[in-house]
Write a protein that holds these residues in place. Structure first.
Motif, mmCIF file in Angstrom:
data_model
loop_
_atom_site.group_PDB
_atom_site.id
_atom_site.type_symbol
_atom_site.label_atom_id
_atom_site.label_comp_id
_atom_site.label_asym_id
_atom_site.label_seq_id
_atom_site.Cartn_x
_atom_site.Cartn_y
_atom_site.Cartn_z
ATOM 1 N N LEU A 136 -4.181 2.937 2.497
ATOM 2 C CA LEU A 136 -2.936 3.257 3.198
ATOM 3 C C LEU A 136 -3.210 3.660 4.640
ATOM 4 O O LEU A 136 -2.520 3.220 5.567
ATOM 5 C CB LEU A 136 -2.203 4.378 2.467
ATOM 6 N N SER A 195 -6.324 4.613 -3.024
ATOM 7 C CA SER A 195 -5.138 4.119 -2.340
ATOM 8 C C SER A 195 -4.928 4.802 -1.000
ATOM 9 O O SER A 195 -4.382 4.194 -0.069
ATOM 10 C CB SER A 195 -3.901 4.317 -3.227
ATOM 11 N N ALA A 229 -7.709 6.581 -8.709
ATOM 12 C CA ALA A 229 -7.042 5.471 -8.018
ATOM 13 C C ALA A 229 -6.207 5.976 -6.851
ATOM 14 O O ALA A 229 -6.068 5.289 -5.831
ATOM 15 C CB ALA A 229 -6.173 4.692 -8.997
ATOM 16 N N TYR A 275 0.831 -1.203 0.000
ATOM 17 C CA TYR A 275 0.000 0.000 0.000
ATOM 18 C C TYR A 275 0.866 1.255 0.000
ATOM 19 O O TYR A 275 0.494 2.270 -0.609
ATOM 20 C CB TYR A 275 -0.927 -0.011 1.219
ATOM 21 N N ALA A 298 2.152 1.617 -3.540
ATOM 22 C CA ALA A 298 1.051 1.987 -4.430
ATOM 23 C C ALA A 298 0.713 3.465 -4.288
ATOM 24 O O ALA A 298 0.530 4.178 -5.289
ATOM 25 C CB ALA A 298 -0.176 1.119 -4.135
ATOM 26 N N TRP A 299 0.657 3.951 -3.036
ATOM 27 C CA TRP A 299 0.317 5.356 -2.822
ATOM 28 C C TRP A 299 1.400 6.282 -3.358
ATOM 29 O O TRP A 299 1.097 7.281 -4.031
ATOM 30 C CB TRP A 299 0.099 5.620 -1.334
#
Length: 406
Positions: free
Chosen positions: A286, A282, A278, A51, A54-55
């Motif tokens: 997170l 995210s 997105a 996460y 991804a963030w």
């Protein structure tokens, strides 16, 4: 039958009467409430590092993507682009609210028409103005310098909170944020491509963002208005989209031609909106899988990576003075958000882990220390140069002058 046998028989019968008869066919009492067990969500098998990555990736991608569309691709309509993002977010949150459970948190929000007009609309106005100013800034400033200026956002939030009485004035905090302001001032003074209009737009966006955050803290911080970022987007996106559309109709939409859209590409604009949405999704994951400490450190890491990406992609020149000023600002920002106690505890854990690693791998520890020293010396010596990266205009002028001299 003797007396001893009768006494034994009486004891056995009394024991049988005193103790309940165990029926193996009877249901046993469960040790765990099955209803509670069903309500508990299954533990996530995905590591929190996923996460985090991804963030950081999505947040950096949105900024670089917007810069590319507005500057490199010559789509000079930042208000329209912001409106498109909000329209897409409105449609997606409405679909998710009706098809998934991600937005079930909105059911706990006591939203009425009066609350919507008094709370959501003003906050949406701040949000809309912040997004517009932020996107307009990409037309004038580099991504690296924009990220440096954004470090002053906590300062603006704190000062505004003091001004309207939400937070109490604290001298230590004031001294701490002064380091952030000093660092950004030094970085701004060292900026090679300084454009005053872009700086004013960015500072305006920071002020509007501070107004939005303080308004949320003041009006929506009670228990009945607790909202995660995606639920907030569910309520804010429609009103922001309408506000942006009204502004775009006056300033940008009459000038947009189909050739502008085709030059950028309709699929590119769709991909841009999907990445932006997105990012909001995210953020929710997170926050749910990590802590505030991780979120703060991820934000600082993201800013550093964006500065490096700006240098790599656009060849943005960064002076040594900017490195020095931005380092001061980042240090002050981390100290302000985490505090001395948290930093001391984290450094203690790091020292203990480093000592354990050195005991297990002494040779590798020496290699890491040596490599770190070399890297620091390289950065310091490189900072003595006037810029990092290349300036295409300057190089072209040098080549032209050399040709004329020959």
């Amino acid at each position: 039958m003797g007396d001893s046998e009768k006494y034994s028989e009486k004891e056995r019968m009394s024991a049988d009467i005193g103790s309940p008869v165990r029926d193996n066919t009877a249901p046993m009492l469960p040790t765990v409430n099955p209803e509670v067990q069903k309500m508990e969500p299954p533990a996530s098998k995905i590591h929190p590092a996923f996460y985090v990555m991804a963030w950081i990736s999505l947040s950096s991608s949105v900024i670089i993507f917007n810069k590319w569309i507005l500057d490199t691709a010559k789509f000079h309509f930042p208000i329209t682009l912001t409106c498109w993002h909000l329209v897409f977010a409105t449609v997606m949150t409405q679909i998710m609210a009706r098809t998934t459970h991600i937005l079930d948190g909105r059911k706990s929000v006591k939203m009425t028409g009066r609350v919507y007009l008094r709370a959501i609309v003003p906050i949406g106005a701040f949000f809309s103005l912040s997004l517009m100013c932020g996107n307009i800034t990409y037309l004038y400033l580099s991504v690296a310098f924009i990220q440096m200026l954004k470090a002053t956002t906590p300062v603006a939030v704190l000062i505004l909170g003091w001004a309207i009485g939400i937070d109490q004035f604290d001298l230590k905090t004031f001294v701490n944020i002064s380091f952030i302001v000093l660092g950004i001032a030094i970085a701004s003074y060292g900026e090679i491509k300084f454009v005053l209009v872009g700086v004013l737009y960015q500072l305006g966006g920071i002020c509007f963002e501070a107004g939005r955050l303080v308004s949320i803290q003041r009006l929506l911080s009670s228990s009945e208005f607790k909202m995660d970022p995606l639920v907030s987007l569910y309520y804010f996106a429609p009103v922001c989209a309408i506000m942006n559309f009204c502004v775009a109709v006056v300033f940008e939409l009459p000038r947009i031609q189909m050739a502008d859209l085709y030059y950028v590409g309709l699929w590119t604009l769709l991909a841009n909106a999907m990445v932006a949405f997105a990012l909001n999704v995210s953020v929710v994951f997170l926050i749910g899988r990590t802590s505030g400490l991780v979120m703060t450190l991820c934000g600082v890491l993201k800013d550093i990576l964006l500065v490096a990406a700006s240098i790599a992609i656009w060849g943005t020149p960064i002076s040594g003075l900017q490195y020095f000023g931005y380092s001061i600002a980042l240090g002050g920002l981390i100290y302000y958000k985490l505090g001395a106690a948290t930093l001391k505890a984290q450094f203690s854990d790091m020292n203990r882990a480093w000592a354990e690693y050195g005991a297990k791998h002494p040779a590798m520890r020496k290699v890491i220390v040596f490599g770190g020293i070399v890297l620091v010396l390289f950065i310091l010596l490189g900072g003595l140069a006037p810029t990092v990266g290349y300036d295409s205009t300057y190089l072209q002028s040098v080549i032209k002058n050399s040709d004329e001299a020959q």
